[in-house]
Design an enzyme around this catalytic site. Structure first.
Site, PDB file in Angstrom:
ATOM      1  CG  ASP A  67      49.945  95.476  60.954  1.00 37.45           C
ATOM      2  OD1 ASP A  67      49.589  94.897  62.000  1.00 37.45           O
ATOM      3  OD2 ASP A  67      51.127  95.767  60.709  1.00 37.45           O
ATOM      4  CE1 TYR A 101      56.998  98.378  62.761  1.00 38.89           C
ATOM      5  CE2 TYR A 101      56.979  96.737  60.999  1.00 38.89           C
ATOM      6  CZ  TYR A 101      57.550  97.260  62.140  1.00 38.89           C
ATOM      7  OH  TYR A 101      58.653  96.654  62.678  1.00 38.89           O
ATOM      8  NE  ARG A 113      61.445  74.944  52.224  1.00 35.42           N
ATOM      9  CZ  ARG A 113      60.630  75.055  51.160  1.00 35.42           C
ATOM     10  NH1 ARG A 113      59.768  76.040  51.084  1.00 35.42           N
ATOM     11  NH2 ARG A 113      60.695  74.173  50.184  1.00 35.42           N
ATOM     12  CE  LYS A 162      56.702  95.475  67.627  1.00 35.54           C
ATOM     13  NZ  LYS A 162      56.977  94.820  66.351  1.00 35.54           N
TER      14      LYS A 162
END
Length: 263
Positions: free
Chosen positions: A182, A110, A57, A207
């Site tokens: 961002d 966003y 993890r 993206k």
């Protein structure tokens, strides 16, 4: 090296993988140690951000290769991957906000990030003021005593306003406020977040980095001063990404410079 060369070679360590150019996909949760001392050393290496694996993890060589590559491109101290772009946006905010804090967020962010601020953060006692992305240094008038984070997206999502990032960062830093942005649209090839005063940079790697619509991924990069908070919060939340998606992110990254020119 030119950006194109850095994009192709960053994060690769063939000497660690029997000469393989690309890091193999490590599917791992439990990592065995031969002795208690070895287990303790693995944990210490993880705490100190040294190469090595302590528990799946917390990252494997597959994960760390992509994180190193993104941090190198963005000019940051360290990166951490998330299972989606929104997870990265939310994770970055949660690392630096607490109940009772105030968040200044660009009105051009966003949509899901905006919803996260209006919904989740509000329920947990964080208030948000949305500001004109072209505000520049006039943002100072919106800063409150409890403001802890300014969150930008430049270019703005879908509307493409370009913020005066250095001016906003300067105003925020005078008040001890963390500045997050961002950087998905510009990518580190067209905007260097840390050279313009940011503390934390977020990318929806789904993206441009993955680039082929076949994996979900997010990544957050930060300065050395911000790293401990980001790292601690990320692992407390149990955020992690599957090795196959991380591998696809690595693979996509190698053609990022070529694809962006065509885009």
């Amino acid at each position: 090296m030119r950006e194109e060369t850095t994009t192709v070679h960053s994060g690769l360590h063939p000497e660690r993988h029997q000469g393989a150019v690309n890091p193999p996909v490590f599917h791992a949760s439990t990592i065995l140690s031969q002795t208690v001392e070895e287990m303790r050393r693995r944990r210490k290496d993880w705490l100190l951000d040294h190469p090595g694996t302590y528990y799946g993890r917390f990252g494997t060589p597959t994960t760390k290769a992509l994180e190193e590559a993104i941090a190198t491109l963005e000019g940051g101290h360290r990166s951490v991957v998330y299972p989606s772009g929104l997870a990265a946006c939310a994770g970055a905010l949660l690392a630096f906000l607490s109940a009772g804090d105030h968040l200044l967020m660009s009105d051009a962010v966003y949509g899901p990030t905006r919803n996260f601020a209006k919904g989740f953060l509000r329920r947990f006692g964080v208030s948000t003021t949305f500001f004109d992305p072209l505000a520049g240094s006039s943002i100072e008038a919106l800063i409150k005593s409890e403001t802890r984070v300014v969150y930008l997206e430049s270019p703005g999502s879908l509307t493409f306003e370009v913020s005066d990032v250095p001016a906003i960062a300067e105003c925020a830093h005078r008040r001890g406020i963390t500045v997050i942005a961002d950087n998905t649209w510009a990518t580190p090839l067209y905007f260097k977040p840390f050279a313009h005063g940011l503390d934390v940079s977020v990318q929806a790697a789904t993206k441009y980095i993955v680039g082929h619509s076949d994996a979900m991924l997010g990544v957050v990069t930060c300065t050395k001063d911000a790293w401990l908070k980001l790292k601690t919060s990320t692992y407390e939340l149990g955020q992690t990404s599957g090795p196959d998606d991380v591998y696809l992110g690595q693979r996509g990254l190698r053609t990022l410079a070529v694809r962006l020119k065509q885009h």
